[in-house]
Design a protein around this motif. Structure first.
Motif, PDB file in Angstrom:
ATOM      1  N   ALA A 422       4.395  -2.752   4.293  1.00 12.59           N
ATOM      2  CA  ALA A 422       4.295  -2.558   2.844  1.00 12.59           C
ATOM      3  C   ALA A 422       3.427  -3.614   2.165  1.00 12.59           C
ATOM      4  N   GLU A 423       3.419  -4.835   2.715  1.00 11.42           N
ATOM      5  CA  GLU A 423       2.642  -5.910   2.089  1.00 11.42           C
ATOM      6  C   GLU A 423       1.156  -5.577   2.070  1.00 11.42           C
ATOM      7  N   ASP A 424       0.704  -4.790   3.026  1.00 11.73           N
ATOM      8  CA  ASP A 424      -0.717  -4.462   3.124  1.00 11.73           C
ATOM      9  C   ASP A 424      -1.076  -3.212   2.316  1.00 11.73           C
ATOM     10  N   TYR A 425      -0.136  -2.713   1.536  1.00 12.68           N
ATOM     11  CA  TYR A 425      -0.337  -1.412   0.875  1.00 12.68           C
ATOM     12  C   TYR A 425      -1.654  -1.326   0.112  1.00 12.68           C
ATOM     13  N   GLU A 426      -1.860  -2.315  -0.761  1.00  9.12           N
ATOM     14  CA  GLU A 426      -3.036  -2.225  -1.624  1.00  9.12           C
ATOM     15  C   GLU A 426      -4.324  -2.306  -0.817  1.00  9.12           C
ATOM     16  N   GLU A 427      -4.320  -3.222   0.161  1.00  7.61           N
ATOM     17  CA  GLU A 427      -5.516  -3.375   0.983  1.00  7.61           C
ATOM     18  C   GLU A 427      -5.749  -2.106   1.813  1.00  7.61           C
ATOM     19  N   SER A 428      -4.667  -1.568   2.342  1.00 10.70           N
ATOM     20  CA  SER A 428      -4.794  -0.359   3.153  1.00 10.70           C
ATOM     21  C   SER A 428      -5.360   0.786   2.329  1.00 10.70           C
ATOM     22  N   LEU A 429      -4.961   0.806   1.056  1.00 12.69           N
ATOM     23  CA  LEU A 429      -5.458   1.853   0.160  1.00 12.69           C
ATOM     24  C   LEU A 429      -6.981   1.756   0.029  1.00 12.69           C
TER      25      LEU A 429
END
Ligand code: ADP
Ligand code: MG
Length: 869
Positions: A422-429
């Motif tokens: 979940a911590e990588d959500y924004e980057e993954s987006l």
């Protein structure tokens, strides 16, 4: 370096056409974008990416990031050429993504494969792999060498120049270079092979046996590798051998990009190493990797911020018409290239909280990836809208280096690596958006290269001859080693071994045969000695080789043993863990079972309690409605009673008024009489008012006698006079209490009985019952109930009650003793009611019969029984 004008034939690589005009402009393929979702590091981590199917992933905002758009919770799906979930192994990924690129490489086409994603998303794991789990790079190398292994050219037959070209050297030049290389002190194992670093031995041990099936066997091949790093927009050669300076190591020198005459970009002066096996190629890579690590540590660099590019170049040229030598015609040489790029982490700067120098570096990395993004966007726009905007390849080294892949022809594939945490959500987006856009860019498909016009099957033309030679050598027992001189010497000696001449002595004076024989024998002896020396030498060499081999085998065995015991330990540990987990599962299952049971019991209880509650509430409701009804009824009764009592009160008030009026009237009367007395002459006697004028007029009866001074109206208590012949039955029940009154009933000649008896009644004509009861004021009231005795027709006796005499004692404080049945002070009503009661009672005759008796109370009736005759 060898002068260029030697017999080497330089050639232009035909692989790259003029960039602006792809050779095959009609056929274009989109950039192949694949997605790999790595497993979570810990199972308890929150996950924000889900693999929906083979081509789709769904990304959903974790708790903290929930985006509401129009009140809707947003989940986005992204499609790829193929999606690889956490369980997908490296081999599967390789088969789908990299294998076609290797096939293309061997067929002379270029390919570019890069991994894109944030730091920790598995880019390096995908590209390089880890021990025991080799990534795409070692697998590509393995497949290449599996395919071209038997068709490789001897070292230095192909030679790369410094202008991104390749040439074929003649056999002599190649031989000289080989000798020069062999003379260099390179650590070798006794078996002649390079020592393999055990650290990466596991990585290249892919055991895949994957190969391209239809490799052109009439070609010879050579593989060259180079390894560069782009850091902070500078290019560094990771294979460059810098002179060792222990005091102050020189910082690495950056390289520049140049364009060759075919408009392809290349790194000038970049080390390109010819490799002959997977091990060798990977060793070169590993060397570069080590250097990269050292540089990162020494210069305090962040490894995740550099792009690394491992380039594999494959040179191939056809054999000549005899199949013995490589054709040196430059048009026939093909050079293809496969670039494997492990890009820097795509995260934005603020994520790593970079400062100062590092911020600048990060900015540059960002810049590289931003430029890559912009280039792809412009390309896409140009392709989709037919515009001709300039693509800013030159803005950074990364895009500049690969510009021909996009502008020219080739196959471009990208693996988007994502960590589902979940911590990588924004980057993954961000990564997903980039990937989505990249998929829409198209790259021209490389044209097929022209086939060599010579007849196929040349490689095996002289095969039969070579095999025959080999067989012969084997039969002679010598070791088959083309490179050993010893063998040639032995051959020579054997060939020169002189045959024995004829030793028959025909003549006694024959002085030729024996000396000739002696000479031959001596010669043979010498050769024999030489041969035995050779054999001894060979045996010695063989023995040492054998020993070396044995020791190497032993060391290998030791290594394998060590590995084996390590693995066994791991397995034992895992087994224990498994057992522990199984036990835990059992315990948990038991707990679950118990909990389920408890739940069932509780649910049952709950149901029962609910039912009870329902019945109780129903009961309550019923009671409440009963209460309401009762209240209403009581209300009615209260109203009724109050109305009744109001009426009663009114009636009593009216009676009292009447009484008072009567009294008034009496007083008036008396006054009148008094006046009359006063007015009358003295001899005239006053008229005494009658005690009771009228029984039906209780008011008059209760009037106290007028206060006549001459004769005060005192009523004397007197006993009833009895006629001479009267005989009484004095019935005194034994329960009576002695009253100790002064006035006692004294009846002469009476028969006193405790119980009424027929015998006594038969003798008498009067009956008296003494009855006691508790009056309302708590005093004992004695009643004398009198009656007449009659003879009945049936022969029995009946009593007709006629009178009741009441005797009552009162304490002297206020209350008067009442012994007369007609007390004038008694309230009229009470007297009335008493009278009425007694009258009622007395009006009932008691028929006494034989055997029947009157009880202590009023037994009014005794049913007569028929007397027996
Ligand atoms: P990156 O290069 O993107 O920064 P790495 O490849 O170094 O990330 O991966 C970080 C860690 O995650 C490594 O320890 C690696 O072993 C592990 N990892 C990454 N991808 C996978 C995967 N598919 N399966 C198992 N472990 C993985
Ligand atoms: Mg990495």
């Amino acid at each position: 370096m060898w002068p260029r004008d030697m017999k080497a034939a330089r050639t232009r690589t035909p692989r790259r056409p003029v960039p602006k005009k792809p050779s095959n402009p009609c056929v274009r393929d989109p950039v192949g974008v694949y997605c790999r979702v790595r497993p979570l590091s810990r199972p308890d981590q929150e996950c924000c990416i889900e693999v929906i199917d083979e081509t789709t992933v769904q990304i959903h905002p974790p708790e903290g990031y929930r985006i509401f758009r129009n009140g809707e919770y947003r989940e986005t799906q992204y499609s790829f050429k193929e999606v690889f979930g956490a369980l997908v192994v490296q081999k599967q990924l390789f088969d789908v993504v990299a294998k076609p690129l290797v096939e293309d490489l061997i067929r002379g086409r270029n390919g570019l494969l890069f991994t894109y994603g944030v730091t920790g998303s598995g880019k390096t794991h995908t590209m390089t792999g880890s021990p025991g789990d080799g990534g795409l790079l070692p697998r590509c190398l393995d497949m290449i060498f599996n395919s071209i292994g038997p068709f490789q050219a001897k070292r230095f037959v192909f030679k790369l120049d410094d202008k991104n070209g390749v040439e074929v050297q003649c056999e002599v030049d190649a031989l000289l270079e080989r000798q020069k290389r062999d003379a260099m002190p390179i650590p070798k194992t006794p078996s002649g092979k390079r020592q393999i670093d055990p650290e990466f031995a596991d990585m290249i041990n892919v055991q895949d046996h994957c190969k391209v099936e239809d490799v052109d066997e009439d070609n010879v091949y050579s593989v060259f590798v180079s390894y560069i790093e782009i850091y902070n927009n500078y290019i560094y050669d990771l294979l460059e051998e810098a002179p060792f300076e222990p005091i102050k190591p020189k910082p690495p020198q950056s390289k520049v990009l140049r364009e060759d005459q075919n408009h392809n970009m290349y790194v000038t002066g970049c080390t390109e190493v010819e490799v002959k096996s997977t091990e060798e190629a990977f060793e070169v890579f590993w060397r570069g990797q080590k250097k990269r690590r050292i540089a990162n540590t020494q210069l305090n660099r962040e490894s995740s911020r550099s792009h690394s590019v491992f380039m594999i170049k494959l040179a191939q040229a056809p054999l000549d018409a005899d199949g013995d030598n490589v054709l040196q015609e430059k048009e026939q040489i093909t050079l293809s290239q496969l670039s494997l790029v492990d890009l820097a982490g795509s995260e934005r700067t603020n994520r790593t909280k970079a400062e100062g120098n590092r911020l600048r570096e990060a900015g540059n990395i960002n810049q590289s990836l931003m430029t890559l993004r912009t280039c792809l966007e412009v390309l896409r726009e140009n392709q989709m809208c037919g515009t001709n905007k300039m693509v800013p390849y030159r803005d950074c080294k990364l895009t500049h280096l690969f510009k021909n892949y996009f502008d020219g022809e080739g196959k471009v594939r990208m693996i988007v690596c994502v960590n589902p945490k979940a911590e990588d959500y924004e980057e993954s987006l961000q990564v997903m958006r980039f990937a989505e856009m990249a998929q829409e860019v198209e790259v021209a498909r490389p044209a097929d290269r022209p086939i060599c016009a010579l007849t196929p099957g040349r490689r095996f033309r002289n095969q039969a001859f070579r095999e025959e030679l080999q067989r012969k050598l084997e039969m002679r027992g010598g070791p088959i080693n083309e490179e050993t001189e010893e063998q040639a010497v032995s051959e020579l000696l054997l060939q020169n071994f002189p045959p024995l001449p004829s030793c028959e002595l025909l003549d006694i004076n024959d002085d030729q045969t024996l000396p000739k024989l002696i000479e031959v024998l001596e010669k043979r002896h010498k050769i024999r000695q030489l041969l035995s020396e050779e054999i001894a030498k060979t045996v010695r060499a063989f023995k040492t080789a054998l020993q070396e081999f044995e020791s190497s085998v032993a060391s290998k065995e030791n290594y394998v043993q060590g590995k084996l015991s390590e693995k066994e330990k791991t397995i034992a540990g895992q087994k224990m863990e498994l057992e522990r987990l199984e036990k835990k599962i059992k315990t948990l299952e038991y707990k679950i079972h118990i909990l389920e049971k408890t739940t069932t019991i509780y649910e049952e209880d709950k149901r029962n309690l609910q039912q009870e509650l329902e019945s109780k509430s129903q009961q309550l409701q019923r009671q409440a409605s009963d209460k309401r009804r009762m209240e209403a009824r009581l209300q009615g009764m209260v109203t009724e009673t109050s109305v009744k009592w109001e009426k009663e009160c009114e009636r009593r008030v009216a009676a009292k008024q009447l009484e008072m009026q009567n009294k008034l009237w009496v007083k008036d009367e008396k006054l009148k009489q008094l006046k009359a007395i006063v007015a009358e002459p003295k001899n005239e006697k006053p008229e005494r008012p009658s005690r009771v004028r009228d029984r039906e007029k209780p008011v008059q009866r209760s009037v106290s006698p007028p206060p006549a001074p001459s004769a005060p109206p005192v009523r004397l208590r007197h006993r009833r006079s009895r006629s001479a012949g009267e005989r009484w039955v004095d019935h005194k029940p034994p329960s009576n209490v002695p009253t100790e009154t002064v006035m006692q009933p004294q009846v002469p000649h009476a028969i006193t009985v405790a119980a009424a008896s027929e015998k006594a009644l038969a003798k008498c004509d009067k009956y008296m019952l003494t009855h006691q009861e508790l009056a309302s004021d708590g005093e004992i009231e004695t009643k004398l109930i009198k009656g007449d005795v009659f003879k009945t027709r049936g022969g029995g006796q009946a009593v007709q009650f006629t009178e009741i005499e009441t005797l009552k004692q009162e304490s002297p404080t206020g209350r008067k003793r009442r012994s007369s049945p007609s007390n004038p002070d008694q309230p009229e009503d009470a007297a009335d009611s008493e009278w009425t009661d007694v009258e009622t009672r007395c009006s009932v005759a008691v028929e006494m019969r034989a055997g029947s008796a009157l009880g202590p109370g009023y037994q009014h009736h005794a049913q007569p029984k028929r007397r027996k005759p």
